[in-house]
Design an enzyme around this catalytic site. Structure first.
Site, PDB file in Angstrom:
ATOM      1  N   SER A   1     -24.667  11.529  -3.370  1.00 42.19           N
ATOM      2  CA  SER A   1     -23.882  10.621  -4.208  1.00 42.19           C
ATOM      3  C   SER A   1     -24.028   9.177  -3.736  1.00 42.19           C
ATOM      4  O   SER A   1     -24.406   8.906  -2.586  1.00 42.19           O
ATOM      5  CB  SER A   1     -22.403  11.019  -4.176  1.00 42.19           C
ATOM      6  OG  SER A   1     -21.864  10.803  -2.880  1.00 42.19           O
ATOM      7  N   THR A   2     -23.695   8.258  -4.621  1.00 45.02           N
ATOM      8  CA  THR A   2     -23.658   6.846  -4.251  1.00 45.02           C
ATOM      9  C   THR A   2     -22.630   6.612  -3.142  1.00 45.02           C
ATOM     10  O   THR A   2     -22.845   5.773  -2.258  1.00 45.02           O
ATOM     11  CB  THR A   2     -23.311   5.995  -5.489  1.00 45.02           C
ATOM     12  OG1 THR A   2     -24.364   6.133  -6.446  1.00 45.02           O
ATOM     13  CG2 THR A   2     -23.147   4.529  -5.130  1.00 45.02           C
TER      14      THR A   2
ATOM     15  N   HIS B   1       0.813  -1.221   0.000  1.00 42.77           N
ATOM     16  CA  HIS B   1       0.000   0.000   0.000  1.00 42.77           C
ATOM     17  C   HIS B   1       0.843   1.266   0.000  1.00 42.77           C
ATOM     18  O   HIS B   1       0.365   2.346  -0.373  1.00 42.77           O
ATOM     19  CB  HIS B   1      -0.948  -0.003   1.198  1.00 42.77           C
ATOM     20  CG  HIS B   1      -2.193   0.810   0.992  1.00 42.77           C
ATOM     21  ND1 HIS B   1      -2.259   1.888   0.139  1.00 42.77           N
ATOM     22  CD2 HIS B   1      -3.437   0.708   1.542  1.00 42.77           C
ATOM     23  CE1 HIS B   1      -3.478   2.410   0.170  1.00 42.77           C
ATOM     24  NE2 HIS B   1      -4.204   1.701   1.003  1.00 42.77           N
TER      25      HIS B   1
ATOM     26  N   ASP C   1     -10.790  -7.280 -18.547  1.00 41.59           N
ATOM     27  CA  ASP C   1     -10.920  -8.427 -19.447  1.00 41.59           C
ATOM     28  C   ASP C   1      -9.555  -8.765 -20.047  1.00 41.59           C
ATOM     29  O   ASP C   1      -8.983  -7.967 -20.789  1.00 41.59           O
ATOM     30  CB  ASP C   1     -11.931  -8.087 -20.551  1.00 41.59           C
ATOM     31  CG  ASP C   1     -12.142  -9.213 -21.542  1.00 41.59           C
ATOM     32  OD1 ASP C   1     -11.519 -10.280 -21.388  1.00 41.59           O
ATOM     33  OD2 ASP C   1     -12.926  -9.021 -22.494  1.00 41.59           O
TER      34      ASP C   1
END
Length: 478
Positions: free
Chosen positions: A298-299, A170, A421
């Site tokens: 907001s979400t 981190h 992907d």
């Protein structure tokens, strides 16, 4: 691998390096944003992919699929050279830094799980033994003088699919940077380019210039000293004087289970409307908060408030916990003055504690109260993202001494992890494994891409059952 499992067999443990013809000595300083996380436990994710035959046949997978993943990883590391190096702290240096030398590379474990039922169990959102995921994430090496930046594990589930477990330091990269690297690797693998380094779309091109990060108030020294204090408290006999890079990992609690929940777009809208309808009816304990009613939420605010309150209420009665606090990490790239590029690679997040009262989370209208506090905190941080960041550590210690249970947050619904992907389709599931080290909430966008949020949790079985009931009951209102 973090733990042993009889169904997991190791095929190979190798080092993947960037192409030798182009790899040169390279060093990069750590900024105060990085030093906040210097000895923090690794951030671990697992990307699961369904894979049809013949690709999921062991012979085909290890002879055809794995070489493609390895080759594209090597090419990608040429663009992300610090990830192939180590965090080092020489005796003649005041602070640690990142160093790459020719011959360095990323540890890669290749494994196979022979339990036919395991793949579907991992994809299931229902509670399962938390430690099972640890067999799919690699160990990140560290010592007093050096620490690896990243390690990887690819595990095949024959005739089912495979997963990629990633463990990252981190102090070198935050969630956004980690996600950018994995997407760049996936892009190189999917495109099949033999060009080295691979051409990348602009948003995946890393920007390493550390001169953009200014430290006029000496936060670098503050955070190095914070880690020194932590070490002296945990081990008074230690003689390193804080000059250690050994990663400190919290133990995983026994009998914990891991589960995934979803807040659909409609659920978020219900919570949003409920909070706004009661916005002016809930008293503010701190009059200095910006409390003018917003037109929307907001979400970020809605999901964090709802989930943290559900957790607090699930833990409140059975464990007799009365006091809670919520920590948030906020992306500072656009909040610095001047702003820095969105593709800045490294840490550029600041930790803050939401200014709630300890009992707010268990109130009847706890979601409303906590949502207001988060919203106000974000408004304040928009004006000064680093305001008070130097006191977060000391405030947290005081809260712990007062019996406050801290909750943390990992991930984001803005990272777009389900768009990763490698050429065999989108992930069937993405999990933040490292939320099991403490009381943390993992967030990602919903897999269906319809505006919802995935929530990952690790709790004891009884608390998880209570959370499940509280979480779903709170979504039944109109």
């Amino acid at each position: 691998m973090a733990s042993s499992n009889n169904s997991i067999k190791i095929h190979e443990h190798c080092l993947v390096a960037p192409p030798s013809a182009t790899a040169t000595h390279f060093s990069l300083p750590l900024t105060f944003f990085d030093l906040i996380w210097l000895r923090f436990h690794p951030v671990e994710r697992i990307f699961f992919y369904a894979l049809s035959l013949p690709h999921s046949d062991p012979s085909f997978f290890f002879e055809k699929v794995v070489p493609k993943l390895k080759a594209s990883l090597s090419q990608t590391l040429q663009r992300f050279l610090p990830l192939a190096g180590n965090v080092v702290w020489p005796s003649d240096s005041h602070e640690p830094f990142i160093q790459f030398n020719p011959g360095d590379g990323v540890s890669l474990v290749l494994a196979q799980c022979d339990d036919d039922a395991e793949f579907n169990h991992f994809l299931d959102n229902s509670p399962r033994e938390a430690t099972k995921s640890r067999t799919l994430v690699p160990h990140l090496e560290s010592s007093d003088s050096a620490a690896s930046v990243i390690s990887l594990q690819i595990t095949l589930f024959p005739n089912k699919g495979f997963c990629i477990g990633i463990s990252t330091h981190h102090a070198v990269l935050d969630g956004k940077s980690s996600t950018v690297f994995v997407k760049a690797w996936a892009y190189a693998c999917r495109s099949g380019e033999e060009e080295s380094p691979p051409s990348l779309v602009p948003e995946l091109e890393p920007f390493f210039d550390r001169d953009l990060i200014k430290d006029p108030t000496g936060l670098e020294s503050v955070f190095i000293n914070n880690w020194s204090q932590i070490l002296s408290k945990m081990d008074p006999s230690d003689t390193s004087h804080g000059r250690s890079l050994n990663i400190m990992s919290l133990p995983i609690k026994d009998h914990s289970v891991r589960a995934t929940f979803e807040l659909k777009r409609g659920d978020l809208e219900k919570i949003r409307k409920r909070v706004l309808s009661k916005w002016e009816l809930v008293d503010e304990a701190k009059p200095n908060f910006a409390s003018s009613k917003p037109t929307t939420l907001s979400t970020f605010v809605t999901s964090r408030a709802y989930v943290s309150v559900c957790i607090a209420k699930a833990l409140h009665e059975p464990q007799n916990i009365q006091k809670f606090a919520l920590g948030l990490t906020v992306d500072c790239r656009a909040r610095l003055e001047p702003p820095i590029p969105e593709n800045y690679f490294g840490n550029c997040v600041a930790s803050h504690i939401v200014d709630t009262q300890p009992e707010d989370f268990i109130k009847e209208d706890g979601v409303v109260v906590v949502a207001k506090r988060i919203w106000s905190k974000i408004k304040m941080l928009d004006k000064g993202a680093l305001d008070g960041v130097e006191t977060v550590f000391s405030r947290f210690l005081v809260m712990l001494s007062e019996g406050v249970k801290g909750m943390g947050v990992a991930g984001s619904n803005r990272f777009g992890v389900y768009g990763t992907d490698f050429g065999w389709g989108r992930p069937a599931k993405v999990e933040i494994t490292s939320i099991d080290r403490g009381l943390n909430i993992g967030f990602a966008e919903s897999k269906d891409g319809k505006g919802g949020v995935e929530v990952g949790l690790v709790l004891n079985k009884h608390a998880m059952d209570l959370f499940h009931a509280i979480f779903h009951a709170g979504l039944c209102f109109d």
